[in-house]
Design a protein around this motif. Structure first.
Motif, PDB file in Angstrom:
ATOM      1  N   SER A 260     -10.957 -11.604  -9.400  1.00  0.00           N
ATOM      2  CA  SER A 260     -11.479 -10.477 -10.176  1.00  0.00           C
ATOM      3  C   SER A 260     -10.773  -9.181  -9.799  1.00  0.00           C
ATOM      4  O   SER A 260     -10.507  -8.337 -10.667  1.00  0.00           O
ATOM      5  CB  SER A 260     -12.990 -10.345  -9.969  1.00  0.00           C
ATOM      6  OG  SER A 260     -13.304 -10.097  -8.611  1.00  0.00           O
ATOM      7  N   LEU A 261     -10.432  -9.023  -8.510  1.00  0.00           N
ATOM      8  CA  LEU A 261      -9.731  -7.817  -8.083  1.00  0.00           C
ATOM      9  C   LEU A 261      -8.315  -7.769  -8.654  1.00  0.00           C
ATOM     10  O   LEU A 261      -7.794  -6.691  -8.955  1.00  0.00           O
ATOM     11  CB  LEU A 261      -9.698  -7.747  -6.554  1.00  0.00           C
ATOM     12  CG  LEU A 261     -11.050  -7.476  -5.886  1.00  0.00           C
ATOM     13  CD1 LEU A 261     -10.967  -7.711  -4.384  1.00  0.00           C
ATOM     14  CD2 LEU A 261     -11.531  -6.059  -6.182  1.00  0.00           C
ATOM     15  N   SER A 262      -7.704  -8.933  -8.798  1.00  0.00           N
ATOM     16  CA  SER A 262      -6.382  -8.976  -9.426  1.00  0.00           C
ATOM     17  C   SER A 262      -6.458  -8.529 -10.878  1.00  0.00           C
ATOM     18  O   SER A 262      -5.545  -7.859 -11.386  1.00  0.00           O
ATOM     19  CB  SER A 262      -5.796 -10.382  -9.321  1.00  0.00           C
ATOM     20  OG  SER A 262      -5.574 -10.733  -7.960  1.00  0.00           O
ATOM     21  N   ASP A 263      -7.556  -8.895 -11.548  1.00  0.00           N
ATOM     22  CA  ASP A 263      -7.754  -8.415 -12.922  1.00  0.00           C
ATOM     23  C   ASP A 263      -7.875  -6.892 -12.954  1.00  0.00           C
ATOM     24  O   ASP A 263      -7.326  -6.230 -13.848  1.00  0.00           O
ATOM     25  CB  ASP A 263      -9.010  -9.042 -13.524  1.00  0.00           C
ATOM     26  CG  ASP A 263      -8.814 -10.507 -13.878  1.00  0.00           C
ATOM     27  OD1 ASP A 263      -7.646 -10.919 -14.043  1.00  0.00           O
ATOM     28  OD2 ASP A 263      -9.821 -11.232 -13.969  1.00  0.00           O
ATOM     29  N   VAL A 264      -8.597  -6.350 -11.979  1.00  0.00           N
ATOM     30  CA  VAL A 264      -8.742  -4.893 -11.899  1.00  0.00           C
ATOM     31  C   VAL A 264      -7.373  -4.239 -11.724  1.00  0.00           C
ATOM     32  O   VAL A 264      -7.061  -3.228 -12.369  1.00  0.00           O
ATOM     33  CB  VAL A 264      -9.679  -4.505 -10.742  1.00  0.00           C
ATOM     34  CG1 VAL A 264      -9.674  -2.989 -10.532  1.00  0.00           C
ATOM     35  CG2 VAL A 264     -11.098  -4.992 -11.027  1.00  0.00           C
ATOM     36  N   ILE A 265      -6.541  -4.834 -10.853  1.00  0.00           N
ATOM     37  CA  ILE A 265      -5.212  -4.261 -10.615  1.00  0.00           C
ATOM     38  C   ILE A 265      -4.349  -4.342 -11.866  1.00  0.00           C
ATOM     39  O   ILE A 265      -3.593  -3.407 -12.176  1.00  0.00           O
ATOM     40  CB  ILE A 265      -4.550  -4.977  -9.416  1.00  0.00           C
ATOM     41  CG1 ILE A 265      -5.239  -4.546  -8.115  1.00  0.00           C
ATOM     42  CG2 ILE A 265      -3.047  -4.685  -9.363  1.00  0.00           C
ATOM     43  CD1 ILE A 265      -4.817  -5.333  -6.902  1.00  0.00           C
TER      44      ILE A 265
ATOM     45  N   PRO B 170      -2.863  -0.558 -12.627  1.00  0.00           N
ATOM     46  CA  PRO B 170      -1.786  -0.856 -11.666  1.00  0.00           C
ATOM     47  C   PRO B 170      -1.424   0.297 -10.752  1.00  0.00           C
ATOM     48  O   PRO B 170      -0.676   0.086  -9.780  1.00  0.00           O
ATOM     49  CB  PRO B 170      -0.603  -1.224 -12.577  1.00  0.00           C
ATOM     50  CG  PRO B 170      -0.903  -0.523 -13.864  1.00  0.00           C
ATOM     51  CD  PRO B 170      -2.382  -0.548 -14.014  1.00  0.00           C
ATOM     52  N   ASN B 171      -1.935   1.478 -10.999  1.00  0.00           N
ATOM     53  CA  ASN B 171      -1.612   2.634 -10.163  1.00  0.00           C
ATOM     54  C   ASN B 171      -2.807   3.123  -9.352  1.00  0.00           C
ATOM     55  O   ASN B 171      -2.818   4.261  -8.875  1.00  0.00           O
ATOM     56  CB  ASN B 171      -1.074   3.776 -11.029  1.00  0.00           C
ATOM     57  CG  ASN B 171       0.243   3.419 -11.688  1.00  0.00           C
ATOM     58  OD1 ASN B 171       1.142   2.863 -11.051  1.00  0.00           O
ATOM     59  ND2 ASN B 171       0.366   3.717 -12.978  1.00  0.00           N
ATOM     60  N   ASP B 172      -3.802   2.254  -9.172  1.00  0.00           N
ATOM     61  CA  ASP B 172      -5.009   2.615  -8.427  1.00  0.00           C
ATOM     62  C   ASP B 172      -4.891   2.132  -6.987  1.00  0.00           C
ATOM     63  O   ASP B 172      -4.997   0.926  -6.718  1.00  0.00           O
ATOM     64  CB  ASP B 172      -6.231   1.981  -9.098  1.00  0.00           C
ATOM     65  CG  ASP B 172      -7.533   2.363  -8.388  1.00  0.00           C
ATOM     66  OD1 ASP B 172      -7.479   3.097  -7.377  1.00  0.00           O
ATOM     67  OD2 ASP B 172      -8.601   1.910  -8.841  1.00  0.00           O
ATOM     68  N   PRO B 173      -4.668   3.019  -6.024  1.00  0.00           N
ATOM     69  CA  PRO B 173      -4.513   2.573  -4.633  1.00  0.00           C
ATOM     70  C   PRO B 173      -5.771   1.909  -4.076  1.00  0.00           C
ATOM     71  O   PRO B 173      -5.683   0.982  -3.262  1.00  0.00           O
ATOM     72  CB  PRO B 173      -4.168   3.860  -3.882  1.00  0.00           C
ATOM     73  CG  PRO B 173      -4.668   4.963  -4.748  1.00  0.00           C
ATOM     74  CD  PRO B 173      -4.524   4.482  -6.157  1.00  0.00           C
ATOM     75  N   SER B 174      -6.938   2.359  -4.510  1.00  0.00           N
ATOM     76  CA  SER B 174      -8.175   1.763  -4.003  1.00  0.00           C
ATOM     77  C   SER B 174      -8.298   0.300  -4.396  1.00  0.00           C
ATOM     78  O   SER B 174      -8.850  -0.513  -3.644  1.00  0.00           O
ATOM     79  CB  SER B 174      -9.379   2.552  -4.515  1.00  0.00           C
ATOM     80  OG  SER B 174      -9.384   3.857  -3.985  1.00  0.00           O
ATOM     81  N   ALA B 175      -7.790  -0.045  -5.573  1.00  0.00           N
ATOM     82  CA  ALA B 175      -7.850  -1.439  -6.007  1.00  0.00           C
ATOM     83  C   ALA B 175      -7.012  -2.328  -5.099  1.00  0.00           C
ATOM     84  O   ALA B 175      -7.433  -3.426  -4.718  1.00  0.00           O
ATOM     85  CB  ALA B 175      -7.381  -1.553  -7.459  1.00  0.00           C
TER      86      ALA B 175
END
Length: 288
Positions: free
Chosen positions: A53-58, A62-67
Motif C-alpha cells: 500500500s505504501l508503494s501505491d502511495v509513492i 513520487p516527490n513525498d519524502p515522508s512516503a
C-alpha cells in the motif's frame, strides 16, 4: 540483559525495541551479551501488506519524502535493510532537512554494522532539527557502545529535556549510568522509566542487574520475575535471576534458573558460569 522482544516504549520513528543493556562489570557473574538498538521485528506479515500500500502511495506521490521514510521503516521491520536505506536516502534526497529519515537511516546502518556512517547520520539529523529528540537518543546509544560516555550523557540530558516523558530516553540514560557502575543513579532512571511505561520487560531486567550489583537481592529477584512475566524466554533474565538466588544462598532455585537460561541460550555466560559453580561443570552438557 534486556529481552529482545517486548512491547514498545513511546515510539521512535523506526519503532525500536528496548535499547541495549551494557555489561554490568561489578556483579562478578560474567558479562552478558551486548545488544544494540534494533528495529522491531514484524512477525505477522503486516509490513508486507503495508509495503504494497505504501508503494501505491509513492506511485501517486513520487516527490513525498515522508512516503519514502514510512515505507523504509516498513522494510526495516522485516529486515530488508538495504531497501530501507534506499528509501531513507530517497527521502533525504527529496528533503535534505528531513530529520526522521536521517535518524531512521542511522538505525538501519547500525543493523548492518556501519556505525561510523550511522553516527554521521544521527549528527545530520540533529543539524537538520536540533529539537528532534529521537536523534539524540539514537546517537547516545551508539556513543555509549563506543565508550564515549560524557558525549552520550550530554545527548541523553538533551533528549530528556526535549522529551521529558520519554521512557526510552530515561532508560538509555539508566543504561549509561549502569555501564559506568553508577548504579544508584541508574536505578532512579529505571524507576522513572517504569513509572512511564510499566508494561515492558527491559527496565525491570536492567534495574534487576543494578540491584544485584548493589546487593539488593530480593528487589532484584522481584524485577527479574516481572521481566519474565512479560517474556519468559529471555535467557539473560533467567540467568541473572539465578545469580541473585545464588547470592541469597538459594542453591536449588538458582540451579533451576540457570538451567532455564541455558535451555534457551546454551552460550549464556552468566548461566554457564553459575551452573558450573553450583553443579561442577554441568553447564558443559548444554554446549551447542
Amino acid at each position: 540483559m534486556i529481552a529482545p522482544s517486548i512491547r514498545r516504549f513511546a515510539p521512535l520513528s523506526l519503532a525500536l525495541t528496548a535499547l541495549s543493556l551494557a555489561a554490568c562489570s561489578t556483579t562478578g557473574g560474567g558479562a552478558p551479551t551486548q545488544r544494540i538498538a534494533v528495529v522491531e521485528e514484524d512477525t505477522q506479515g503486516t509490513s508486507e501488506v503495508n509495503i504494497a500500500s505504501l508503494s501505491d502511495v509513492i506511485r501517486r506521490n513520487p516527490n513525498d519524502p515522508s512516503a519514502y521514510n514510512t515505507r523504509g521503516a516498513a522494510y526495516a521491520r522485516i529486515g530488508r535493510y538495504s531497501d530501507a536505506i534506499a528509501d531513507f536516502s530517497k527521502a533525504i534526497q527529496l528533503d535534505p532537512n528531513h530529520a526522521p529519515a536521517y535518524t531512521n537511516r542511522a538505525l538501519a546502518l547500525r543493523q548492518t554494522n556501519r556505525n561510523d556512517q550511522a553516527l554521521a547520520d544521527f549528527s545530520r539529523s540533529i543539524q537538520a532539527d536540533p529539537n528532534y529528540g529521537p536523534a539524540y537518543i539514537g546517537r547516545a546509544n551508539l556513543l555509549r557502545v563506543q565508550g564515549n560516555y560524557q558525549e552520550a550523557l550530554n545527548d541523553l540530558n538533551m533528549a530528556t529535556r526535549l522529551l521529558p516523558e520519554s521512557a526510552e530516553a530515561l532508560h538509555s540514560r539508566g543504561l549509561l549510568y549502569q555501564r559506568q557502575g553508577m548504579h544508584q543513579q541508574a536505578i532512579l532512571d529505571f524507576d522513572a522509566t517504569i513509572d512511564r511505561n510499566p508494561f515492558v520487560a527491559a527496565p525491570y531486567a536492567a534495574r534487576g542487574q543494578s540491584y544485584v550489583a548493589t546487593n539488593q537481592l530480593d528487589k532484584a529477584i522481584e524485577d527479574f520475575n516481572a521481566a519474565l512475566n512479560v517474556n519468559g524466554k529471555d535467557a539473560d533474565s533467567w540467568a541473572w535471576r539465578g545469580l541473585a538466588l545464588e547470592r541469597k544462598g538459594d542453591r536449588q532455585q538458582a540451579i533451576e534458573s540457570y538451567q532455564h537460561a541455558l535451555a534457551i541460550d546454551s552460550s549464556n555466560s552468566v548461566a554457564r558460569q553459575g551452573s558450573s559453580r553450583l553443579q561442577g561443570g554441568v553447564a558443559s552438557l548444554f554446549r551447542g
